[in-house]
Motif scaffolding. Structure first.
Motif, PDB file in Angstrom:
ATOM      1  N   THR A 118       0.882  -1.108   0.079  1.00 25.53           N
ATOM      2  CA  THR A 118       0.161  -0.085  -0.085  1.00 25.53           C
ATOM      3  C   THR A 118       0.803   1.216   0.002  1.00 25.53           C
ATOM      4  O   THR A 118       1.835   1.466   0.766  1.00 25.53           O
ATOM      5  CB  THR A 118      -0.854   0.096   1.252  1.00 25.53           C
ATOM      6  N   LEU A 119       0.535   2.032  -0.899  1.00 24.95           N
ATOM      7  CA  LEU A 119       1.183   3.562  -1.020  1.00 24.95           C
ATOM      8  C   LEU A 119       0.258   4.491  -0.386  1.00 24.95           C
ATOM      9  O   LEU A 119      -0.833   4.510  -0.723  1.00 24.95           O
ATOM     10  CB  LEU A 119       1.802   3.806  -2.485  1.00 24.95           C
ATOM     11  N   THR A 120       0.736   5.254   0.567  1.00 24.41           N
ATOM     12  CA  THR A 120      -0.141   6.226   1.137  1.00 24.41           C
ATOM     13  C   THR A 120       0.371   7.597   0.897  1.00 24.41           C
ATOM     14  O   THR A 120       1.728   7.945   1.074  1.00 24.41           O
ATOM     15  CB  THR A 120      -0.089   5.904   2.772  1.00 24.41           C
ATOM     16  N   ILE A 121      -0.230   8.387   0.446  1.00 24.83           N
ATOM     17  CA  ILE A 121      -0.088   9.858   0.388  1.00 24.83           C
ATOM     18  C   ILE A 121      -0.923  10.651   1.402  1.00 24.83           C
ATOM     19  O   ILE A 121      -2.287  10.696   1.282  1.00 24.83           O
ATOM     20  CB  ILE A 121      -0.236  10.150  -1.139  1.00 24.83           C
ATOM     21  N   GLN A 122      -0.181  11.153   2.114  1.00 21.47           N
ATOM     22  CA  GLN A 122      -0.955  12.159   3.177  1.00 21.47           C
ATOM     23  C   GLN A 122      -0.938  13.686   2.781  1.00 21.47           C
ATOM     24  O   GLN A 122      -0.151  14.070   2.040  1.00 21.47           O
ATOM     25  CB  GLN A 122      -0.349  12.183   4.517  1.00 21.47           C
ATOM     26  N   ARG A 123      -2.197  14.339   3.081  1.00 25.50           N
ATOM     27  CA  ARG A 123      -2.237  15.559   2.855  1.00 25.50           C
ATOM     28  C   ARG A 123      -2.111  15.890   1.358  1.00 25.50           C
ATOM     29  O   ARG A 123      -1.036  16.870   1.031  1.00 25.50           O
ATOM     30  CB  ARG A 123      -1.508  16.587   3.844  1.00 25.50           C
ATOM     31  N   THR A 124      -2.805  15.380   0.450  1.00 23.54           N
ATOM     32  CA  THR A 124      -2.466  15.359  -0.841  1.00 23.54           C
ATOM     33  C   THR A 124      -2.325  16.835  -1.122  1.00 23.54           C
ATOM     34  O   THR A 124      -3.145  17.747  -1.039  1.00 23.54           O
ATOM     35  CB  THR A 124      -3.427  14.631  -1.775  1.00 23.54           C
ATOM     36  N   GLN A 125      -1.669  16.946  -2.309  1.00 22.77           N
ATOM     37  CA  GLN A 125      -1.348  18.234  -2.818  1.00 22.77           C
ATOM     38  C   GLN A 125      -1.729  18.331  -4.415  1.00 22.77           C
ATOM     39  O   GLN A 125      -1.347  16.904  -5.160  1.00 22.77           O
ATOM     40  CB  GLN A 125      -0.073  18.709  -2.924  1.00 22.77           C
ATOM     41  N   GLN A 126      -1.713  19.250  -5.271  1.00 24.45           N
ATOM     42  CA  GLN A 126      -2.197  19.170  -6.717  1.00 24.45           C
ATOM     43  C   GLN A 126      -1.204  18.480  -7.401  1.00 24.45           C
ATOM     44  O   GLN A 126      -1.272  17.934  -8.454  1.00 24.45           O
ATOM     45  CB  GLN A 126      -2.608  20.513  -7.141  1.00 24.45           C
ATOM     46  N   GLU A 127       0.341  18.686  -7.075  1.00 24.18           N
ATOM     47  CA  GLU A 127       1.377  18.223  -7.639  1.00 24.18           C
ATOM     48  C   GLU A 127       1.551  16.557  -7.523  1.00 24.18           C
ATOM     49  O   GLU A 127       2.314  15.970  -8.057  1.00 24.18           O
ATOM     50  CB  GLU A 127       2.664  18.793  -7.323  1.00 24.18           C
ATOM     51  N   ASP A 128       0.755  16.190  -6.651  1.00 26.92           N
ATOM     52  CA  ASP A 128       0.856  14.695  -6.402  1.00 26.92           C
ATOM     53  C   ASP A 128      -0.086  13.919  -7.611  1.00 26.92           C
ATOM     54  O   ASP A 128      -0.073  12.769  -7.740  1.00 26.92           O
ATOM     55  CB  ASP A 128       0.134  14.252  -5.261  1.00 26.92           C
ATOM     56  N   SER A 129      -0.831  14.755  -8.318  1.00 22.47           N
ATOM     57  CA  SER A 129      -1.770  13.982  -9.467  1.00 22.47           C
ATOM     58  C   SER A 129      -0.691  13.532 -10.235  1.00 22.47           C
ATOM     59  O   SER A 129       0.428  14.068 -10.846  1.00 22.47           O
ATOM     60  CB  SER A 129      -2.291  15.229 -10.099  1.00 22.47           C
ATOM     61  N   ALA A 130      -1.081  12.325 -10.648  1.00 21.03           N
ATOM     62  CA  ALA A 130       0.000  11.267 -11.474  1.00 21.03           C
ATOM     63  C   ALA A 130      -0.700  10.160 -11.720  1.00 21.03           C
ATOM     64  O   ALA A 130      -1.647   9.826 -10.973  1.00 21.03           O
ATOM     65  CB  ALA A 130       1.470  11.394 -10.998  1.00 21.03           C
ATOM     66  N   VAL A 131       0.154   9.279 -12.467  1.00 17.22           N
ATOM     67  CA  VAL A 131      -0.300   7.874 -12.637  1.00 17.22           C
ATOM     68  C   VAL A 131       0.710   7.196 -11.674  1.00 17.22           C
ATOM     69  O   VAL A 131       2.029   7.400 -11.939  1.00 17.22           O
ATOM     70  CB  VAL A 131      -0.130   7.451 -13.838  1.00 17.22           C
ATOM     71  N   TYR A 132       0.408   6.284 -10.649  1.00 16.25           N
ATOM     72  CA  TYR A 132       1.366   5.494  -9.998  1.00 16.25           C
ATOM     73  C   TYR A 132       1.250   3.872 -10.167  1.00 16.25           C
ATOM     74  O   TYR A 132       0.350   3.570 -10.183  1.00 16.25           O
ATOM     75  CB  TYR A 132       0.784   5.716  -8.404  1.00 16.25           C
ATOM     76  N   LEU A 133       2.367   3.698 -10.796  1.00 18.25           N
ATOM     77  CA  LEU A 133       2.619   2.522 -11.133  1.00 18.25           C
ATOM     78  C   LEU A 133       3.460   1.573 -10.222  1.00 18.25           C
ATOM     79  O   LEU A 133       4.530   1.848  -9.652  1.00 18.25           O
ATOM     80  CB  LEU A 133       3.381   2.457 -12.713  1.00 18.25           C
ATOM     81  N   CYS A 134       2.813   0.166 -10.156  1.00 19.05           N
ATOM     82  CA  CYS A 134       3.695  -0.851  -9.238  1.00 19.05           C
ATOM     83  C   CYS A 134       4.094  -1.984 -10.350  1.00 19.05           C
ATOM     84  O   CYS A 134       3.823  -2.154 -11.392  1.00 19.05           O
ATOM     85  CB  CYS A 134       2.542  -1.455  -8.493  1.00 19.05           C
TER      86      CYS A 134
END
Lengths: 116, 115
Positions: free
Chosen positions: A76-92
């Motif tokens: 599990t990848l957790t992103i806390q307090r998301t920001q707009q710059e976190d917008s992306a495709v996350y690949l595993c």
């Protein structure tokens, strides 16, 4: 399953919220990787798990990002307090560490994250 | 640090023709792997071909082959008899043979197949 699976496929969240992204690697693969694909930064390595060893977190962009891998399988990848710059495709991706093709990473379909 | 450069953001080729995608890389290591991955609109990265740096023979997989020039640090992908299904983003990637196993990717080349 036959391949790497990821969920959710798409996630829309509001700025400041926490999100969890899940990766289920290929059965028997001991190595697991997270990458981020964004328009501005291309494909970036985030974190790498291998068996019971301490993960390589050298690619995590900030302390808002964390990941865990339970039982040597699901991650599990957790992103806390998301920001707009976190917008992306996350690949595993996952790979074997021994045997034929052990160096090849097999990717999941990714999770597209949009932070509003 | 290792870097991978793909200088062709976009390429196009007529169906059934041959196209070559370029990739150069920079490393001080002698043992490493190189890969070409394909990413169609479905987003899933699919391995096309891989090359071990210690092997002088160029890798081939059916219609796909590479021209690996270790001294020049060049790793181009040739697609023969291009098919509509080959349309995708193509990424060149590098990985150390030992140690850090992360992939370092180039910026990609978008390949369009013209019917």
């Amino acid at each position: 399953g036959a391949g790497v699976s990821q969920s959710p496929s798409n996630k829309v969240t509001e700025k400041g919220k926490d999100v969890e992204l899940r990766c289920d690697p290929i059965s028997g693969h001991t190595a697991l990787y997270w990458y981020r694909q964004s328009l501005g930064q291309g494909l970036e390595f985030l974190i790498y798990f291998q068996g019971n060893s301490a993960p390589d977190k050298s690619g995590l962009p900030s302390d808002r990002f964390s990941a865990e891998r339970t039982g040597g399988s699901v991650s599990t990848l957790t992103i806390q307090r998301t920001q707009q710059e976190d917008s992306a495709v996350y690949l595993c991706a996952s790979s074997l560490r021994t045997g034929a093709n052990q160096e090849t990473q097999y990717f999941g379909p990714g999770t597209r994250l949009l932070v509003l | 640090a290792q870097t991978v450069t793909q200088s062709q953001p976009e390429m196009s080729v007529q169906e059934a023709e041959t196209v070559t995608l370029s990739c150069t890389y920079d490393t001080s290591e002698s043992d490493y792997y190189l890969f070409w991955y394909k990413q169609p609109p479905s987003r899933q990265m699919i391995l096309v071909i891989r090359q071990e740096a210690y092997k002088q023979q160029n890798a081939t997989e059916n219609r796909f082959s590479v021209n690996f020039q270790k001294a020049a640090k060049s790793f181009s992908l040739k697609i023969s008899d291009s098919q509509l299904g080959d349309a995708a983003m193509y990424f060149c990637a590098y990985r150390l043979y030992f140690g850090n196993e992360k992939l370092t990717f180039g910026t990609g080349t978008r390949l369009t197949i013209i019917p």
